[in-house]
Every structure is written in C-alpha cells, then in structure tokens.
Enzyme design. Structure first.
Site, PDB file in Angstrom:
ATOM      1  N   HIS A 261      15.234  -5.665 -12.995  1.00 36.78           N
ATOM      2  CA  HIS A 261      15.123  -4.218 -12.826  1.00 36.78           C
ATOM      3  C   HIS A 261      16.428  -3.581 -13.245  1.00 36.78           C
ATOM      4  O   HIS A 261      17.498  -4.153 -13.020  1.00 36.78           O
ATOM      5  CB  HIS A 261      14.823  -3.880 -11.357  1.00 36.78           C
ATOM      6  CG  HIS A 261      14.287  -2.504 -11.172  1.00 36.78           C
ATOM      7  ND1 HIS A 261      15.095  -1.400 -11.120  1.00 36.78           N
ATOM      8  CD2 HIS A 261      13.018  -2.048 -11.053  1.00 36.78           C
ATOM      9  CE1 HIS A 261      14.347  -0.321 -10.971  1.00 36.78           C
ATOM     10  NE2 HIS A 261      13.085  -0.686 -10.931  1.00 36.78           N
ATOM     11  N   ASP A 315       6.373  -4.916  -9.438  1.00 32.86           N
ATOM     12  CA  ASP A 315       5.167  -5.386 -10.130  1.00 32.86           C
ATOM     13  C   ASP A 315       4.842  -6.848  -9.873  1.00 32.86           C
ATOM     14  O   ASP A 315       3.782  -7.323 -10.276  1.00 32.86           O
ATOM     15  CB  ASP A 315       5.313  -5.161 -11.643  1.00 32.86           C
ATOM     16  CG  ASP A 315       5.175  -3.703 -11.992  1.00 32.86           C
ATOM     17  OD1 ASP A 315       4.323  -3.052 -11.373  1.00 32.86           O
ATOM     18  OD2 ASP A 315       5.912  -3.215 -12.853  1.00 32.86           O
TER      19      ASP A 315
HETATM   20  N1  CMC Z   1      13.238 -12.250 -17.722  1.00 30.47           N
HETATM   21  C1  CMC Z   1      14.263 -12.860 -18.350  1.00 30.47           C
HETATM   22  N2  CMC Z   1      15.423 -12.259 -18.611  1.00 30.47           N
HETATM   23  C2  CMC Z   1      15.560 -10.996 -18.234  1.00 30.47           C
HETATM   24  C3  CMC Z   1      14.534 -10.285 -17.576  1.00 30.47           C
HETATM   25  C4  CMC Z   1      13.337 -10.971 -17.318  1.00 30.47           C
HETATM   26  N3  CMC Z   1      12.325 -10.360 -16.722  1.00 30.47           N
HETATM   27  N4  CMC Z   1      14.966  -9.037 -17.314  1.00 30.47           N
HETATM   28  C5  CMC Z   1      16.194  -8.949 -17.806  1.00 30.47           C
HETATM   29  N5  CMC Z   1      16.575 -10.128 -18.364  1.00 30.47           N
HETATM   30  C6  CMC Z   1      17.823 -10.432 -19.017  1.00 30.47           C
HETATM   31  C7  CMC Z   1      17.779  -9.930 -20.467  1.00 30.47           C
HETATM   32  O1  CMC Z   1      17.271 -10.899 -21.345  1.00 30.47           O
HETATM   33  C8  CMC Z   1      19.223  -9.614 -20.709  1.00 30.47           C
HETATM   34  O2  CMC Z   1      19.895 -10.826 -21.021  1.00 30.47           O
HETATM   35  P1  CMC Z   1      21.080 -10.840 -22.125  1.00 30.47           P
HETATM   36  O3  CMC Z   1      22.150  -9.972 -21.508  1.00 30.47           O
HETATM   37  O4  CMC Z   1      21.440 -12.276 -22.216  1.00 30.47           O
HETATM   38  O5  CMC Z   1      20.501 -10.256 -23.370  1.00 30.47           O
HETATM   39  C9  CMC Z   1      19.743  -9.141 -19.356  1.00 30.47           C
HETATM   40  O6  CMC Z   1      18.866  -9.713 -18.369  1.00 30.47           O
HETATM   41  C10 CMC Z   1      19.721  -7.649 -19.197  1.00 30.47           C
HETATM   42  O7  CMC Z   1      18.427  -7.187 -19.594  1.00 30.47           O
HETATM   43  P2  CMC Z   1      18.158  -5.705 -20.071  1.00 30.47           P
HETATM   44  O8  CMC Z   1      16.893  -5.680 -20.867  1.00 30.47           O
HETATM   45  O9  CMC Z   1      19.382  -5.140 -20.692  1.00 30.47           O
HETATM   46  O10 CMC Z   1      17.955  -5.002 -18.681  1.00 30.47           O
HETATM   47  P3  CMC Z   1      17.239  -3.644 -18.508  1.00 30.47           P
HETATM   48  O11 CMC Z   1      17.843  -2.996 -17.335  1.00 30.47           O
HETATM   49  O12 CMC Z   1      17.228  -2.876 -19.769  1.00 30.47           O
HETATM   50  O13 CMC Z   1      15.727  -4.106 -18.219  1.00 30.47           O
HETATM   51  C11 CMC Z   1      13.604  -4.400 -17.344  1.00 30.47           C
HETATM   52  C12 CMC Z   1      15.009  -3.855 -17.094  1.00 30.47           C
HETATM   53  C13 CMC Z   1      12.730  -4.048 -16.151  1.00 30.47           C
HETATM   54  C14 CMC Z   1      13.026  -3.729 -18.585  1.00 30.47           C
HETATM   55  C15 CMC Z   1      13.687  -5.925 -17.545  1.00 30.47           C
HETATM   56  O14 CMC Z   1      14.195  -6.547 -16.388  1.00 30.47           O
HETATM   57  C16 CMC Z   1      12.331  -6.529 -17.915  1.00 30.47           C
HETATM   58  O15 CMC Z   1      11.957  -6.528 -19.096  1.00 30.47           O
HETATM   59  N6  CMC Z   1      11.575  -7.077 -16.902  1.00 30.47           N
HETATM   60  C17 CMC Z   1      10.253  -7.612 -17.159  1.00 30.47           C
HETATM   61  C18 CMC Z   1       9.233  -6.476 -17.227  1.00 30.47           C
HETATM   62  C19 CMC Z   1       8.964  -5.899 -15.863  1.00 30.47           C
HETATM   63  O16 CMC Z   1       8.758  -6.616 -14.900  1.00 30.47           O
HETATM   64  N7  CMC Z   1       8.930  -4.551 -15.796  1.00 30.47           N
HETATM   65  C20 CMC Z   1       8.658  -3.823 -14.553  1.00 30.47           C
HETATM   66  C21 CMC Z   1       9.871  -3.080 -14.109  1.00 30.47           C
HETATM   67  S1  CMC Z   1       9.770  -2.422 -12.453  1.00 30.47           S
HETATM   68  C22 CMC Z   1       8.508  -1.262 -12.493  1.00 30.47           C
HETATM   69  C23 CMC Z   1       8.683  -0.173 -13.494  1.00 30.47           C
HETATM   70  O17 CMC Z   1       9.761   0.345 -13.715  1.00 30.47           O
HETATM   71  O18 CMC Z   1       7.673   0.188 -14.062  1.00 30.47           O
END
Ligand code: CMC
Length: 379
Positions: A261, A315
C-alpha cells in the site's frame, strides 16, 4: 513556481481535508476522527455515509430521515433499465456502472427553481441509493432475468444482496456486508478520490464527478485488486503451492495482489477487521479452502516482503468475504463503488467549499524549436 517531479505524487499534499485520517506507520484509519474499529463495531454504512458527507454523527431524527430518503430513491427509471438491457451481457460491470452513473446525470440535472444546496443534497441521496440498484440490475439482466425490485423491509446492505441473488440474506451475513461497505467508504486522497477532486474542481455536476471516480477505481492496482486476489488464490490451488508460487512471481518481478500500500507500511487496519469477518462467515456458513491458502499467502508474504513494509491491504480478505456472500468476483469492484461513493461525495462537497481548479505543471522532456518537415520530405 517550479518543483521537483514526484512520480505518482507520493507524499505530495493535493488538498486539505478533514474527512478521514490515515497513519500508515501505526495502521490507523479514522473517519471524521472516529477510529474505523469503533465504526465497524457500532455504526452502519448509512450512518457512516452521513458522518462522512455531513461531518457529524446524525441525531436520531436526522438518521431516520436520511435512511428514509435513501430507501425511497432505490428504484431506477425504466429508461435506465432499458439502457442496461442494451449493454452486452459479457461487458465489464465497472464500465456498465460508469455508463449508468453518467446516464443518471442526464435524468437529474439541476433545474431553474432548485437551489445549489438542494441539488447537491438530492444528487447525494440519488447516487447513494441508486448505485446499488444499478449494479444488481446489470447483473440480473446479463443473466437474462428481470431485475429484482428493491424490498423496503430490508436495510441498505441486505437489500443489495437480495436484489443481486434473489435470496433474502441471513441477518448476520447482511450485517457483515454492511461492515464491509463501511470499511471501503473512504480513504483520504486515493487515486479515484483524486479523480473526483479534479473533476469537481472544474465545477462539473456530481454525476460526472462520480463517473470519473468510478472509472479510476476500475483499474487492477486500485479497486480491481480483490478480484485478482481470488484469481491468484484459485491459481495457487493448494497450500503446498503457496511458497513456490510467491517466490516465482517475485523472481519475475511480478506483484502479489492484495498486499502493499502506498500509505500503510503495516497490515491495513481494514484487512484485520475483514479477516475477522471472513473467519466468522466461514465458521457460520462453511469453511473455504481459499481462506486456508490466503492465510498461508499472508504468512509467506510476511516473511518475504514484510521487511519492506508490504503487508495485506483492504483487498486481501474482502474478496473472500464477498465470495462467501454470493457476490460474483467480477462485481467486487462495483461493490467497492457502492461503498466508496460516500467518500467521493464527501470530498465533492468539501472541494466546493474552497474550490480552485486543479492545474498542475509538468517537467517537459521533449525537444524544442523543431523545424516542421513537409509531408513530401518525410521518410
Ligand atoms: N508485490 C510485490 N512487490 C510489491 C508489491 C506487491 N504487491 N507492492 C509493492 N511492491 C514493491 C514494488 O515492486 C517496488 O519494489 P522496487 O522498489 O524493488 O521496484 C516497491 O515495493 C515499491 O512499490 P511501488 O509500486 O513504488 O509502491 P506504490 O506505493 O506505488 O504501490 C500499490 C502501491 C498498492 C500499487 C502496490 O503495493 C501494488 O501494486 N499492490 C498490489 C495491488 C493491490 O493490492 N492494490 C490494492 C491497493 S489497496 C486498495 C486500493 O487502493 O484500491
């Protein structure tokens, strides 16, 4: 004014708001200052929607009047039903919902004799009350059925489950679904709420504001994640397959759905509540193999990703709860919208109290002063 480019606007305040508060380090979420755990224990979705939108807990008469208004607007016009009937049965439900919300705005424009306040209130009531009916209507019609009319003796959550499944839900199941709606109702400036704010700032009408937000919610990184979680759990299939599956995905730099998140660096407080609700549902209405797999996914993710602050989000367990309640997985995101419409509306009201159109800047990365090449000279 020039500033540093921040991808995804991480940590950049886009508004001032007193609607909800999140502390991602300590796993705290409050609506108008009230901890989410207290609301989940004692409130209802409609009371919480009132709190979010009108900024105070209603007194008894206010709540009764609000609930009665919502109840009296549950039905949708025949022309909306006809429009839904013309949608392809295999069409994506979130796209259908977005079209329906936009269409509502055609039927309920502001009229000359209506004050802005009256229009805002009427639109708020209509959106809260008709979005669930439109989701259930789309579902029944894609199955080739007539829509199931709302039942006035059922509450907001129970009535939706009834219109969707044709069965009167067990009161405890209806209550659990109502809590789910509360948990998803608001979450500061997430992507869809930001969309709502941007559209609101242009003084677009509320139906258009909510249509924008619904479109943004539809993506798999936002509202679509719980559907992906169920798909992932089914793909994994057995507890033994969990670790290799997670390790293979991470090795391919793929994401594990339902974890991670932008704000929470600990387990999302809503995930904790949802996990308890899932547990209760399975104890009462029969166990789920997918729940056991989910527990193992959480354990392995804690081990492999926990040190990076990646834990279950809202989720992770919500899809399991919805599945047990008989909600088809491609309706999980529309169900999110049924709930989040409360938060979007609260932000729409707030934006209009101190509005300035959103118009950020960019960091230009292209070339400049390039000589135009006539078509005949291009190769
Ligand atoms: N699985 C594996 N690695 C992850 C994940 C994950 N679910 N989430 C983040 N990371 C890693 C990502 O690969 C990155 O690694 P690196 O720095 O080596 O490239 C690091 O953590 C930071 O990720 P980010 O994409 O910069 O983080 P963000 O704040 O932009 O992303 C997120 C937040 C929710 C989009 C992401 O955690 C994600 O894609 N999660 C899976 C999808 C999900 O469950 N979404 C629902 C979110 S909660 C409800 C809502 O908001 O709707």
């Amino acid at each position: 004014m020039s500033g540093e480019y921040v991808p995804g606007l991480e940590g950049v305040p886009a508004t001032r708001s007193n609607i909800s508060f999140v502390d991602g380090k300590n796993g705290i979420l409050e609506y108008r200052g009230i901890p989410i755990e207290q609301l989940a224990e004692s409130s209802t979705f409609l009371e919480t929607a009132f709190l979010l939108i009108f900024a105070h807990l209603p007194i008894k008469d206010e709540l009764l009047a609000f609930e009665a208004e919502i109840l009296s607007h549950r039905r949708v016009k025949y022309r909306i039903r006809d429009m839904i009937k013309s949608f392809p049965e295999g069409g994506r439900p979130m796209v259908a919902l977005q079209a329906c919300i936009a269409a509502l705005g055609l039927f309920y424009p502001i009229s000359r004799d209506m004050s802005k306040e009256e229009y805002a209130y009427n639109s708020t009531i209509r959106l809260l009350s008709k979005v669930p009916t439109m989701v259930a209507t789309f579902h029944q019609m894609r199955l080739g059925n007539d829509p199931i009319p709302p039942r006035d003796d059922l509450g907001h959550a129970g009535n939706f489950l009834y219109m969707l499944t044709g069965r009167e839900p067990d009161p405890r199941a209806a209550r659990i679904f109502d809590v789910c709606l509360m948990l998803h109702a608001e979450h500061t400036v997430n992507a869809s709420t930001f969309s709502a704010l941007v559209t609101a700032s242009t003084l677009a009408d509320p139906y258009t504001v909510i249509t924008s937000a619904a479109g943004t919610l539809s993506g798999p990184l936002h509202g679509g994640a719980n559907e992906e979680v169920i798909r992932m759990l089914k793909d994994i299939g057995t507890i033994e397959r969990v670790r290799p599956y997670i390790e293979e995905r991470l090795a391919r730099k793929e994401r594990i759905m339902g974890v991670g998140h932008r704000v929470y660096k600990v387990k999302d407080p809503r995930a904790k509540i949802l996990q308890n609700l899932a547990q209760e549902l399975f104890d009462r209405f029969g166990h789920s193999r997918l729940y056991d797999i989910a527990l193992e996914v959480e354990r392995v993710c804690d081990e492999l990703l926990g040190h990076r602050g990646i834990y279950p989000n809202v989720d992770f367990y919500s899809g399991l709860v919805y599945e047990k309640l008989g909600i088809p997985s491609d309706l999980f995101t529309p169900v999110f919208a049924i709930s989040r419409v409360a938060g979007w509306l609260a932000h729409w009201h707030e934006q209009l109290t101190d509005n300035r159109i959103f118009r950020p800047s960019q960091v230009y990365t292209g070339t400049r002063q390039v000589e135009y090449t006539p078509l005949s000279l291009r190769s």
